[in-house]
Structure formats: C-alpha cells, structure tokens
Enzyme design. Sequence first.
Site, short mmCIF file in Angstrom:
data_model
loop_
_atom_site.label_atom_id
_atom_site.label_comp_id
_atom_site.label_asym_id
_atom_site.label_seq_id
_atom_site.Cartn_x
_atom_site.Cartn_y
_atom_site.Cartn_z
N ALA A 124 8.38 -2.77 -1.53
CA ALA A 124 8.09 -2.77 -0.47
C ALA A 124 9.14 -4.21 0.03
CB ALA A 124 7.36 -3.88 0.50
N MET A 125 10.15 -3.97 1.62
CA MET A 125 10.48 -5.32 2.21
C MET A 125 10.35 -6.37 1.94
SD MET A 125 11.57 -3.30 5.48
CE MET A 125 10.78 -2.36 6.63
N ARG A 126 8.86 -6.27 2.50
CA ARG A 126 7.76 -7.50 3.07
C ARG A 126 8.08 -8.50 1.27
NH1 ARG A 126 4.63 -3.23 2.90
NH2 ARG A 126 2.81 -3.21 1.43
N TYR A 127 8.17 -7.45 0.52
CA TYR A 127 8.05 -9.10 -0.90
C TYR A 127 9.51 -9.15 -0.94
CZ TYR A 127 3.37 -6.17 -0.52
OH TYR A 127 1.87 -5.72 -0.29
N THR A 128 10.31 -9.04 -0.71
CA THR A 128 11.95 -8.96 -1.57
C THR A 128 12.48 -9.89 -0.68
OG1 THR A 128 12.72 -7.02 -0.72
CG2 THR A 128 11.96 -7.04 -2.80
#
Length: 750
Positions: A124-128
């Site tokens: 998810a974009m909150r991790y990358t």
Amino acid sequence: MPGNLELNYEGVEKEPLSIFTEKAYLDYSMYVILDRALPHIGDGLKPVQRRIIYAMSELGLSVSSKHKKSARTVGDVLGKFHPHGDTACYEAMVLMAQDFSYRYPLIDGQGNFGSPDDPKSFAAMRYTESRLSGISKLLLQELGLGTVDWVPNFDGTMQEPSLLPARLPHILLNGTTGIAVGMATDLPPHNLREVASACIQLLDNSRTTLDELLELVKGPDYPTDAEIITPNEELRSMYETGHGSIRIRSLYEREDGDIILTALPHQVSGAKVLEQIAQQMLAKKLPMVDDLRDESDHENPTRLVIVPRSNRVDVDALMRHLFATTDLEKTYRVNMNVIGTNGRPQVKNLKQILQEWIAFRVSTVRRRLEWRLDKVDKRLHILDGLLVAFLNLDEVIRIVRYEEDPKASLIKTFNISEIQAEAILETKLRHLAKLEEMKIRAEQDALQLEKQSLEKLLSSERRLKTLIKNEIIEDAETYGDDRRSPIVSRKMAKAMDENELIPSEALTVVLSTAGWVRAAKGHDIDVLGLNYKSGDSFQGMAQGKSNQSAVFIDSHGRSYALSAHTLPSARGQGEPLTGRFKPATGAEFVDCLMARNDQLFLMTTSHGYGFLCFFEDMLTRNKNGKALISISSGAKLIHANLIKNVDTDVVVSITSDGYIGLVDAKAIPQLSKGKGNKILGIPPKRLKTGEEIVSFVICLSAKQTLIIHSGKKYKTMSLRDLEDYRIERGKRGQKLPRGYQNVTDLEVTG
C-alpha cells in the site's frame, strides 16, 4: 430556441433523449480518448502519468533528494491536479517504478513495488517511498523555460503544464497501453540509443526512408532478455502501418541434462508458467517431463528448471511444444495510436511518429531559445539603466534624496524606462561600489555574446537542428544502454500431436463379436481367457503402443479410429463401440488394427478382391467412419494382413473348395480406398451362388513357414513348397493335395 431546445413554462430546457444521450456519450468518449487513455506524441505520457511526474517535481523529489512516502505524492496529485481514484493513481505510479514493466522507469521506488510473478502485489502507498529517477530529468529539465503551455487545474486554483518538454521521444522509449472508447493503443518500448540514432538520421535528412530507419531501430526492446522472434518482414509491416504483433520467446539452456529457463516474455509470471506445465503433467500430456523446480533468487531473478525424464528426450521438440501451449512464448499486439500535435488521435507509423516528435522538439527548443532571448534582452535593458546610474551616481543620489517622486525624476532626467528606474531605486547601497560597475560591464559583454548566439540559432534552421542533434547525442550517451531483447530467427512453435505426448506402453486391444472393446497393458494377454458378456465372444485383437491409434473396421467396409489410451481397461468387459461411433444400421465391427502410420496392410474380401493401403489411410476423426474397402453383395471382409516388406512378401489365398494361389505383394495395387483388384480368381457363377469363396488370405515373409490345418491333420509348407502354387494375380489357382482341401485354419511360424 436554437436547434431542438425549447423552454417549458418553468424555464427548463427540453431536449429529445436520443440527442441528449448521443451528445453525452460523445463528450464522454472524447474525454476518455484525449484526457485519460491515450498518450500524447510530445511527451509520450497519459494525463495521470504527466501529473504524477509534475507533482513529484513540485515536491522536490528529484533523483538527488530523499525518498518520500508514496501517499504524499498521490495526495498531491489527487488534491491538486487529478481528482480521481487513489487506487488507480497509485497503480499508475507503481507501474512507472517497476523495472520489469517499464524499459526506462521514471520513478525510483523504495519498498515493495511488486514482482514479475505478480506485478500487482505491491504494498500500500502508506508503506512505500518514492522519488523521480534520473531519466525523468529528460521530461522536466526544460519545464520552467517557457517551453510549454500552462493550463488551469480542475478547480482553477493552480496552473499545470499541458505537456512536458521531453528531450527524447519518450512515446517510443517506454511505450504504453490504453483502452479508450472505440479505440485503443499498444505501443511497444524501444532502445534509447536506437531511437536517438533514428532521430539524428531524420534531423540530418528528412527524406530518410523507413527501411533506412529500420537499419537503426531494429525492433522493440522490452525490459526482458527473452528473444523477439517476429520475422523481419512482419516487423517492417508493423512499423509501416502502425499495426501488427510481436512474438517473444523465453530463453533456455541445458545444464547437466536439465532445461534451465533464464528469461521469460514481458510481464509473464514464472509461477503461472510452472502451473501451466504442471497441469499438463497432471493430465499425463507431458510424459517426457519428470520434475519442475523454481530456483529463482536475487542473483538469478528467473531460473525455472524442467527435468526431462531421460537423456533420450528431444529437448528442442519438447520446448517447441511448451512454447505453443504455455506462456513461454507470447504474442503482443501493436497498435501505434497516439494523440498528435494537432490534438487528434491517429494510428501512425514509425517515421510519422519520429517526424512529428522532431517537429514538437524543434518547436520546444525554439520556444526555449526565444524565452531565453527575451530574458537576456530584459536583463540587458536593466543593465543599461544601472550603468547610467553608475555614470551619474551623484545626480541619482540627489534625486533619490530630494525629489518627491524619484522614479519620475529619474525617467525624465536620464531618459530611461520605468523598468530601469525601478531597478535603480531597488539597488542596495553596497552595490554602488566601483567594483559593481565592472561586474555590470562584464555581465553586459557576456549577455551580448549570448544574445548574438541565440539570434543566430533562431535565424538558422540548420543551426537549430544541429543544437537539437547535439542534445540528443548527449542524452543518449548519458542515459542510453545496450539492447536487452535480442531479435532472432527461430522455428515456429508447434504443439506435439496428442499421441506423441502419451506414454509409450505396450497395449493389446481386444474386440468382441458384439462390438465391445477394451485394452490391456502388455502383449502377453490371453484374449480367449478374458471375461466376456453372456452370448459374446472374442472377435479380434491388435497389439501396439498406448500412444498409437486403434482402427476398427465394420462389415460395410468403413474404418473408424480411436486413440488407444482412451479405451477402457481390460479388467472389465469394456464398452460398446457404438457409444463412440455411429455405424450404419446393420453394420457390425469385425476387425481391429494397430500400427505405425507408414505401415502397409492388405485389405481383402471373400470374393478375392483386395489392395494395399497404409495404416494412415484408415485414420479418421469422423464418428460416421470413413469408406475404406468396397464389399460386393454377398462378400465378407477378411482380416487385414500386415505387409512387412512389400518387395519380398508374398500373399497366399485359399478358397473354400481348397484352391490355393501365391502372388507377390508388390503385384497388388496400393490404394487409399476402393475395391482393389482380383487376387485369386473364382468362377463368377460359383461366386454368385456363394458356392465358393476365398476363406483365408495370409502374408508370408521370406523366412516364414505356413502350416495348413484340415481338421486334425496339418501340412507344413515352406516358401519353396508354395512356389508350386504361384499364379498370375487374378488366376484360378491350384487344388491343394487330397485330404487338405477342407482348410480349417492357417498358422505361420518363423
């Protein structure tokens, strides 16, 4: 009201539904085509990609900066420029960061951005985290230099670039895919150096032909080492029309007897390929494969191992089969549909794309030079004013100190412009030193030289193209690399015949008088000792391999074929052939055969007619069978005889009245179907009344011996003995010795 509109008493516009829906759908279609799905020829980007790149540049996420959370970028893109779904926006961003999807990734990702096995397995974009890659500079480097038009964003609060000033034809470098309304695009990626060389060639000579361009642009260049096996003539047709297809085949090598797959086609999952092969193995359609392994790791991103069953396996034939039946070879559609500089979508060929991009680049560079020339002129104008101030410094100080309106006084006193006066008034005291005057004169000289250079470039088309060419060469040296996808010529992939994929095991096919069939493993089967249904009995048998076809012949002379491995086991009583075939009413299955396709059989009837035919001639997929041998009224089919050597074998025929005749097999005609010729002659009257028929027909090779049984007596005859009964084909033959004329059985030994 104009057109079809009219107002009702409430002032509401009315319009026919058909016109409204047509207009609404057309507007939607044009929006999807121009603002969502198709790339622009200038920068090769779709709007969402362009907005992601621009938003990241505005966030300062250059190649030299630290990575930032991808959610930050997606939030900026959605909030400022692209009010659509965050998932779709993030997927577009991830795609530009995947080095296995993009030939030249525009984004440098940190974290889980998916894998070739599952490109959508990204976190998810909150991790990358992400930032722009080095090559993205080719899209952004000239953005603030007056090179492109700026348009309001969706809510009119900000400005965004309508295009990015690409320094290379990005439309060809990374390619793209998109589905709009009524049209789609599929552009393959290409090698940067090859495309740059083609641009330089066109800049040098606008009359360069397509064939000359194709000497530089060999073909697409995907982010995989797999081979492009599309023939050159198909590649040329694709680049000439803008339509076509590309075939990509996996790379494999031999290692200690195993087959090692080292590269897969573009966006093909190794796990899916192994699954496809495993499914064939489970269905027993790959008997030559013993095992599969996935040994991929960080050092070897693709290493799939196929273990053949033995060293005798034809690896090339096996791989051609796998290329034809799995994703180890894949075809990609090409449809070079792009939005041109005129704002309209069109399918363009290679030369049109390059020419139109060069025109875009010339326009971009011209705008950049004009913008810079304007800046230089403005700066020189200001420097002229500052120089006036330095030359009259005491008067300037007096005016600033004592005049009520210093700007107006400066303009009037020194005959300067308002801009120059403003620049003088904004000059700081520390800049009034003598050294500053020298700096101004040096800057003036430098700007004058730059102005002259800019004016020369703008006034000469040749100089302008030379500048563009040098910039392309510089960028190609900086960002170019070697081709990854080799273009080679290979044999067409071909799936093996079903029979070739079946394990080759000894098999005995047994036919009963009632037309039931079954198959037993091995050749040492006691067919008479098998269990038959009540009232049924043994009719015929054939020995062969499980990967061969079994042929059944009915009493009407029609042949039928089945793959032997599909027959029921001999552990039971089998199944009726009428469940597999549709014989004519009254027809009974009387014979079964198995052999290689190139083996010859002697087909004969009780009226003495016959011919030779290949086993291949008996095969058919028709459930109604195939007309093979014509059987006269009153005649019956005699069991077919295998011919081992047509040049040396002989045919022995015996009638019910004890007449015998020997003829050479080569004297009998070879046909694919029909009645054949008379082998042993019987008087027509005796045939018509059925008093005499041909009872036995048998083939003998050179070293075999014939044993004739007559009740309990038998007579052994070698070929030398049988020579006494040699006849011309179609003749009557001779009587057997007294006591052996009532033949009950024949036996062959040797």
